[in-house]
Design a protein around this motif. Structure first.
Motif, mmCIF file in Angstrom:
data_model
loop_
_atom_site.group_PDB
_atom_site.id
_atom_site.type_symbol
_atom_site.label_atom_id
_atom_site.label_comp_id
_atom_site.label_asym_id
_atom_site.label_seq_id
_atom_site.Cartn_x
_atom_site.Cartn_y
_atom_site.Cartn_z
ATOM 1 N N THR A 110 -27.531 15.949 23.711
ATOM 2 C CA THR A 110 -28.061 14.505 22.901
ATOM 3 C C THR A 110 -28.379 14.009 24.334
ATOM 4 O O THR A 110 -29.437 12.492 23.717
ATOM 5 C CB THR A 110 -27.443 13.688 22.012
ATOM 6 O OG1 THR A 110 -26.131 13.181 22.938
ATOM 7 C CG2 THR A 110 -27.018 14.466 21.011
ATOM 8 N N GLN A 160 -31.270 13.780 26.007
ATOM 9 C CA GLN A 160 -32.810 13.620 25.811
ATOM 10 C C GLN A 160 -33.101 13.308 24.585
ATOM 11 O O GLN A 160 -32.561 13.795 23.824
ATOM 12 C CB GLN A 160 -33.508 14.873 26.581
ATOM 13 C CG GLN A 160 -33.008 15.576 27.426
ATOM 14 C CD GLN A 160 -34.181 16.122 28.513
ATOM 15 O OE1 GLN A 160 -35.386 16.784 27.784
ATOM 16 N NE2 GLN A 160 -33.801 16.919 28.847
ATOM 17 N N SER A 161 -33.269 12.102 24.181
ATOM 18 C CA SER A 161 -33.619 11.667 22.133
ATOM 19 C C SER A 161 -34.271 12.546 21.654
ATOM 20 O O SER A 161 -34.067 12.411 20.709
ATOM 21 C CB SER A 161 -34.075 9.740 22.609
ATOM 22 O OG SER A 161 -35.363 10.461 23.104
ATOM 23 N N ASN A 162 -35.309 12.936 22.345
ATOM 24 C CA ASN A 162 -36.688 13.909 21.643
ATOM 25 C C ASN A 162 -36.338 14.956 22.358
ATOM 26 O O ASN A 162 -38.060 15.390 22.295
ATOM 27 C CB ASN A 162 -38.125 12.691 21.220
ATOM 28 C CG ASN A 162 -37.477 11.623 20.535
ATOM 29 O OD1 ASN A 162 -37.313 11.898 19.278
ATOM 30 N ND2 ASN A 162 -38.255 10.915 20.686
ATOM 31 N N SER A 163 -35.957 15.884 22.444
ATOM 32 C CA SER A 163 -35.769 16.619 23.302
ATOM 33 C C SER A 163 -35.895 17.899 21.670
ATOM 34 O O SER A 163 -35.779 18.260 21.165
ATOM 35 C CB SER A 163 -35.142 17.432 23.968
ATOM 36 O OG SER A 163 -34.142 17.252 23.173
ATOM 37 N N PRO A 172 -31.178 17.296 14.246
ATOM 38 C CA PRO A 172 -32.716 17.972 13.889
ATOM 39 C C PRO A 172 -33.754 17.271 13.645
ATOM 40 O O PRO A 172 -33.358 17.450 12.240
ATOM 41 C CB PRO A 172 -32.973 19.446 14.845
ATOM 42 C CG PRO A 172 -31.657 19.445 14.278
ATOM 43 C CD PRO A 172 -30.724 18.665 13.691
ATOM 44 N N ARG A 198 -36.700 15.777 17.539
ATOM 45 C CA ARG A 198 -35.797 16.817 17.846
ATOM 46 C C ARG A 198 -35.887 17.368 16.920
ATOM 47 O O ARG A 198 -36.394 18.265 16.003
ATOM 48 C CB ARG A 198 -34.117 16.332 17.970
ATOM 49 C CG ARG A 198 -33.718 17.191 18.783
ATOM 50 C CD ARG A 198 -32.184 16.809 19.121
ATOM 51 N NE ARG A 198 -32.181 16.235 19.910
ATOM 52 C CZ ARG A 198 -30.856 14.839 19.347
ATOM 53 N NH1 ARG A 198 -30.712 14.554 18.792
ATOM 54 N NH2 ARG A 198 -31.387 13.899 20.787
#
Length: 572
Positions: free
Chosen positions: A29, A31-34, A58, A118
């Motif tokens: 987690t 990377q917030s918007n991975s 997600p 995500r």
């Protein structure tokens, strides 16, 4: 008796490792918007991964199985490789892309492209669905997959065959699914950011790319052992149970697999986090270093030498059997080489024996007629009428090229040294017994009669196959002997008897050894190139070709005493 046999050998490694889902989720987690892809092998617990990875919350959570073609289409795609045979299929050349429905994949990619949150993609081939920011690979050793198959906890690739008989599940894995997934995995090794071990349910471990490659580098440059596994058999015995301190509640142990990298695990000890992965990863990534360039040129990324134990002490005879010739294996199974082998006798009772080769001038038609009648249950096959029954003792060595009728008799412990292809045994007669499932085991007289070598008779066996031992060299406190294999086989075996340090060289081929006599030895580098490894009685160990020169000497309780190793390499 206190057993010294190490059942969980591990390679000590420095690096990054986390344990438990909470710690793993925390890493993923960052990377917030991975976009996260969790690619995987068959046999993993889809429910466990789905439940735990949902903690990543997600916006889009895709499973690759939802993008696959239908099960009916998968069955049609793989039908020619599965065949109608109970045990045998044909090696698949399918790719994982062929499992994917193009329209479903296009829609999934459009949805991912439109998302600003995500994205998580889970399942075999996840990396092919999306260009991920983080790629995780959830691997699974084949031996663990087999245990899950037996419990009906594993599904096939793109098809739910969990309720099928174990033999059918295994056949699909061996001939198709594992071939497809290994091909895919080899194509993405250098892209994987994290490796996930879920062999123990709900106790996951994860390592990063740097640690993974550090482990590969160390293993490819050092002596190592893979994690052995053991299995009961209808003919199984009691020797391994005591010698290796195995579960005493089991009725027997017939098989002991301690060098089959395609199925064994490799264990890394990373700051007391025990990380398990398929040992074949090492072969795939470091084939040149492990196998040696000449061996790699011949076998590709196949590990060509297999060591295993057959224990019939207090048990019964193995099935009377034969292995296919190379041409038969190519024509019928798609294999490039076949299962030539030998029996090295680790231990034996006074009445121990092996069956090997036909008696002189047997009537071929009579043999086949009686085998076929026995297969139909019309008579009891008299093996001793047609096949040589040879008494055996500890340290005998019997060579068994493909086409040779053979089996180990009762009250012996065999170290089977063979080429790697497994399952390819044609049972000719099974002594009127049932398998562990209470059902008759499949007999293959129709296949077997096509490959039997009738020229392998009593005279030939005695001259070519029984204790064909030659002294190669000797010195003060040591003797080196060539014990095989047969001129038609590619594996060379050397036996060293020594009470002083003995120097070996891999000579551009992977070496596989077992301590067949003595309590303990140490394997070390004359130049300090690798960490010494201690080996105990009956333990099998691998010396990668890249090691080059290494030295073995008696150690611990064996210091000053005589020890004995058997070494196998590929004849170049």
């Amino acid at each position: 008796m206190v057993s010294t046999y190490k059942k969980k050998p591990a390679i000590n490694l420095d690096g990054f490792a986390v344990k438990g889902w909470e710690a793993i989720i925390a890493v993923l987690t960052k990377q917030s918007n991975s976009v996260i892809a969790v690619d995987c092998y068959t046999g993993i617990s889809q429910d466990e991964l789905q439940t735990q990875l949902a903690q990543l919350k997600p916006d889009i959570f895709l499973q690759t199985s939802d993008l696959f073609i239908s099960e009916e289409e998968v069955a049609a795609l793989t039908d020619r490789f599965m065949t109608e045979d109970t045990l045998f299929g044909y090696i698949s050349n399918i790719t994982l892309d062929e499992y994917v429905d193009g329209k479903k994949l296009k829609s999934a990619r459009e949805a991912i492209a439109a998302s600003s949150g995500r994205v998580l993609v889970l399942g075999p081939g996840a990396q092919s669905v999306v260009d991920a920011d983080i790629l995780v690979y959830a691997d699974m050793p084949r031996w663990e997959i087999q245990q899950r198959m037996r419990k009906r906890h594993a599904k096939g690739l793109g098809i739910d065959n969990s309720n099928a008989p174990f033999s059918h599940q295994y056949k699909r894995g061996l001939f198709n699914d594992w071939r497809v997934l290994d091909k895919h995995k080899r194509s993405i090794y250098n892209r994987v950011d994290y490796w996930l071990d879920t062999v123990v349910p709900n106790e996951p471990k994860m390592i990063d790319r740097q640690t993974f490659y550090a482990g590969m580098d160390k293993a490819a440059a050092s002596p190592l052992r893979v994690v052995p596994f053991f299995d009961p058999a209808p003919w199984g015995g009691q020797w391994m149970k005591e010698e290796f301190a195995l579960d005493a509640s089991k009725v027997n142990y017939g098989w002991g697999f301690d060098c089959v990298p395609e199925e064994n695990s490799l264990l890394f000890d990373i700051d007391n986090v025990m990380f398990e992965m398929p040992a074949v990863n090492l072969v795939y990534i470091k084939s040149g270093e492990v196998l040696g360039k000449p061996v790699e040129a011949r076998f590709g990324k196949d590990f060509p030498i297999r060591f295993d134990f057959l224990d019939t002490v207090g048990g019964g005879n193995l099935s009377l059997q034969v292995h296919p010739t190379t041409q038969y294996a190519r024509d019928h199974f798609g294999l490039h080489y076949t299962q030539d082998e030998s029996y090295y006798i680790m231990d034996a009772k006074d009445d121990a024996h092996v069956y090997l080769g036909f008696k002189k001038d047997v009537d071929r038609d009579a043999v086949i007629d009686e085998l076929e009648k026995a297969e139909r249950g019309e008579l009891v096959f008299d093996a001793e009428k047609y096949v040589n029954k040879i008494p055996t003792k500890k340290h005998d060595h019997f060579l068994i090229p493909a086409g040779t009728i053979h089996c180990s008799g009762t009250n012996a412990v065999v170290l089977e040294i063979s080429s790697t292809p497994n399952l390819f045994t044609f049972k000719l007669w099974d002594w009127q017994r049932l398998g562990l499932d209470g059902k008759p085991r499949p007999i293959n007289v129709q296949r077997g009669k096509q490959v039997l070598d009738w020229n392998c008779d009593t005279d030939y066996a005695q001259a070519q196959l029984v204790n064909n031992v030659q002294i190669v060299d000797k010195g003060d406190g040591w003797v080196e002997e060539k014990t095989g294999l047969h001129k038609s086989e590619f594996i060379e075996t050397r036996r060293h008897t020594f009470s002083v340090p003995v120097t070996h060289d891999t000579q551009d081929s992977v070496n596989v050894l077992n301590l067949v006599d003595g309590d303990e030895i140490i394997v070390e580098s004359p130049t300090g190139a690798f960490e010494p490894i201690i080996i105990h009685y009956a333990e099998t160990f691998i010396i990668p070709a890249a090691v080059g020169t290494y030295r073995i000497r008696p150690h611990g309780a064996s210091t000053g005493k005589t020890c004995m190793t058997i070494k196998a390499s590929v004849r170049i």
